[in-house]
Scaffold this active site. Structure first.
Site, PDB file in Angstrom:
ATOM      1  N   LYS A  44       0.846  -1.098  -0.005  1.00 35.94           N
ATOM      2  CA  LYS A  44      -0.137   0.026  -0.018  1.00 35.94           C
ATOM      3  C   LYS A  44       0.974   1.393  -0.118  1.00 35.94           C
ATOM      4  O   LYS A  44       0.218   2.145   0.415  1.00 35.94           O
ATOM      5  CB  LYS A  44      -1.018  -0.027   1.134  1.00 35.94           C
ATOM      6  CG  LYS A  44      -1.959  -1.114   1.188  1.00 35.94           C
ATOM      7  CD  LYS A  44      -2.379  -1.588   2.584  1.00 35.94           C
ATOM      8  CE  LYS A  44      -3.855  -0.748   2.932  1.00 35.94           C
ATOM      9  NZ  LYS A  44      -4.360  -1.079   4.244  1.00 35.94           N
ATOM     10  N   LYS A  46       3.138   2.104   1.987  1.00 36.23           N
ATOM     11  CA  LYS A  46       3.454   2.754   3.468  1.00 36.23           C
ATOM     12  C   LYS A  46       4.455   1.749   4.219  1.00 36.23           C
ATOM     13  O   LYS A  46       4.727   0.671   3.437  1.00 36.23           O
ATOM     14  CB  LYS A  46       2.044   2.534   4.072  1.00 36.23           C
ATOM     15  CG  LYS A  46       1.049   3.505   3.505  1.00 36.23           C
ATOM     16  CD  LYS A  46       0.018   3.749   4.665  1.00 36.23           C
ATOM     17  CE  LYS A  46      -1.367   4.368   3.881  1.00 36.23           C
ATOM     18  NZ  LYS A  46      -2.331   4.732   4.770  1.00 36.23           N
TER      19      LYS A  46
END
Length: 140
Positions: A44, A46
């Site tokens: 994602k 992140k």
């Protein structure tokens, strides 16, 4: 026995996480929590502050949680095929989104109820992380 299931990164564990887990447990007999793996977090784009094993151990030690498992995939139906939960708990930011309308329809076919819980106002791991970054910058 009613089995509940929820998932999350659970990074920088905070009161919003406690609220979610407490509310979920109040609606089922057994609560299974999928903690997002580091690999899925990076997918994602992140990066978790706290490594997966530590996040899983923190969640595992919450009195509202019965079982912690890794969440290596975003595929909730695949998780259901393995766990056969009766109810799934999700944050209300997903309510009425196209993605969750499809997921909810799929779960309705197998009798799984989706419950959307409101996010705790004023706190999130993102806000905590941003605050920590600002504090680190100001102390340089």
């Amino acid at each position: 026995m009613k089995i509940g299931y929820t998932t999350g990164v659970f990074d920088l564990f905070h009161i919003g996480h406690v609220n979610l887990l407490r509310n979920a447990k109040s609606m089922c007999d057994k609560l299974i929590v999928g903690v997002t793996t580091d690999e899925l977090v990076s997918y994602k784009n992140k990066k978790a502050v706290i490594p997966f094993e530590e996040r899983a151990e923190i969640v595992r030690n919450c009195k509202h949680v019965d079982v912690v498992i890794p969440q290596p995939s975003m595929d909730k139906f695949e998780a259901w095929q393995k766990l056969r939960f009766d109810i799934m708990f999700v944050g209300d930011d997903w309510f009425n989104t196209d993605k969750w309308k499809d997921i909810q329809a799929q779960f309705e076919e197998v009798g799984v109820k989706i419950v959307y819980f409101p996010y705790t106002k004023g706190t999130s791991s993102t806000i905590l992380n941003e605050t920590l970054e600002r504090l680190r910058e100001s102390n340089k």
